[in-house]
Design a protein around this motif. Structure first.
Motif: not given
Length: 375
Positions: A86-87, A93-94, A129-131, A151-153
């Motif tokens: 999901g990078g 999001f970052g 976003w990763a948590a 979550f990428n989309f």
């Protein structure tokens, strides 16, 4: 025990990646030959475009910086027993966090105060976003690969919505935010060199490169020198044994994904604050997925990731020059050659392992026979 673990370390982390790279280049050269071009000429143009001038080196190191962040992100999650793909979303999001803070505080704070805040915002938003997928796996049993893909989309869609409806200036047709204040721009290396009286060609390379180096040092210290890193790697290697030893795997999943997302979020510092100077639609441009190949080639170690990132930086910058300089060599052919190198040197990194295992066993048996004869 895997076959890779039976190899001497200098073969596993040194010779094997070089062999895979050589095979990848050979296959890519055959493809270039099939389409009627000279592999040697293509390689010469590629290397000269990436490393043959100060400007080319600047662009190469700019790409390298982004790939270091995404490669480290994949590696940290991997050591925690997770496959974070999901990078892309975490970097996006970052970027949202960085852009919102830059637009809000840019006109009011000097660069010395604002830039550290932007770095923290990018890392924090990427971490959050990763948590969320980390929490869903640890406490709800959702698969981390599926959730990070989705979550990428979600991040890309949220970015589009905010740009179209909220962040785009009213008098602009371009889907991008307004330009940041100068205080929100990460200084470029050629502008810093000019302040010191040196002349460097303009390039997108900026102080994010220093941030990437610091991230490598931190990841190495955290994973191999700190107690928290040892616990994380213990859970990644044997979660049941770690749980038996009193470690709580759920919290380690959350820690691994959070740290991984923070590193991916730092891509925004290089791309948005350092180069674009505004939030755009697709500033990540596939770097999150390239980070997977970078981590695989770099054996999930910061030093290996730096070297693999440099390789992909050369491929990206040299590929651009190649598409311009070599008649009949389109951008699609460059992408094909890059894809072959990703395939053979990244995704198929372990295909050659049985060959090396047999060679090591063969030479080991030969040495034992010599010792027995002399004995």
């Amino acid at each position: 025990m895997s076959q890779a673990k039976t190899l001497p370390r200098w073969i596993d982390v040194g010779l094997l990646p070089l062999w895979n790279l050589a095979v990848a280049l050979a296959v890519a050269g055959l493809v270039v030959l099939v389409i009627g071009q000279s592999p040697w000429q293509a390689l010469t143009i590629l290397l000269h475009g990436a490393l043959g001038s100060a400007r080319g080196i600047g662009y190469t190191l700019y790409y390298t910086t982004t790939f270091i962040f995404t490669g480290l992100a994949v590696a940290v999650a991997f050591h925690g027993g997770l496959f974070n793909i999901g990078g892309e979303g975490q970097a996006t999001f970052g970027g949202l966090g960085l852009a919102l803070l830059a637009l809000l505080l840019g006109p009011h704070l000097p660069a010395v105060a604002l830039l550290p805040l932007l770095v923290l915002a990018a890392a924090l938003f990427g971490m959050v976003w990763a948590a969320i997928p980390g929490y869903l796996q640890a406490w709800r049993g959702s698969h981390i690969v599926i959730t990070t893909i989705m979550f990428n989309f979600l991040a890309a869609s949220l970015n589009v919505y905010l740009l179209v409806n909220w962040l785009r200036p009213a008098d602009s047709m371009s889907v991008e935010s307004q330009a940041f204040a100068d205080s929100a721009r990460m200084p470029s290396l050629h502008s810093l060199a000019a302040m010191l009286g040196w002349e460097l060609p303009s390039s997108p390379l900026n102080l994010s490169l220093l941030l990437a180096v610091l991230a490598c040092i931190f990841v190495h210290w955290f994973l191999w020198k700190s107690g928290a890193g040892y616990v994380l790697r213990a859970v990644g290697s044997a979660p049941r044994a770690a749980h038996y030893a009193g470690i709580k795997p759920r919290w380690q999943v959350l820690l691994a994904m959070g740290l991984s997302g923070a590193l991916a979020g730092l891509v925004a510092v290089n791309e948005i604050s350092g180069v674009q100077g505004k939030l755009t639609l697709d500033f990540v441009a596939g770097a999150g997925f390239t980070g997977i190949a970078v981590a695989l080639m770099g054996r999930n170690h910061p030093i290996g990731i730096v070297l693999a990132s440099l390789l992909f930086g050369v491929l990206y910058q040299g590929g651009v020059e190649l598409s311009f300089e070599l008649p009949g060599f389109s951008r699609e052919m460059v992408v094909t050659a890059q894809g072959l190198i990703v395939l053979f040197a990244g995704a198929m990194a372990t295909v050659s392992v049985p060959l090396f295992v047999k060679l090591v066993a063969l030479f080991g048996a030969a040495n034992k026979n010599k010792e027995s004869l002399h004995g």
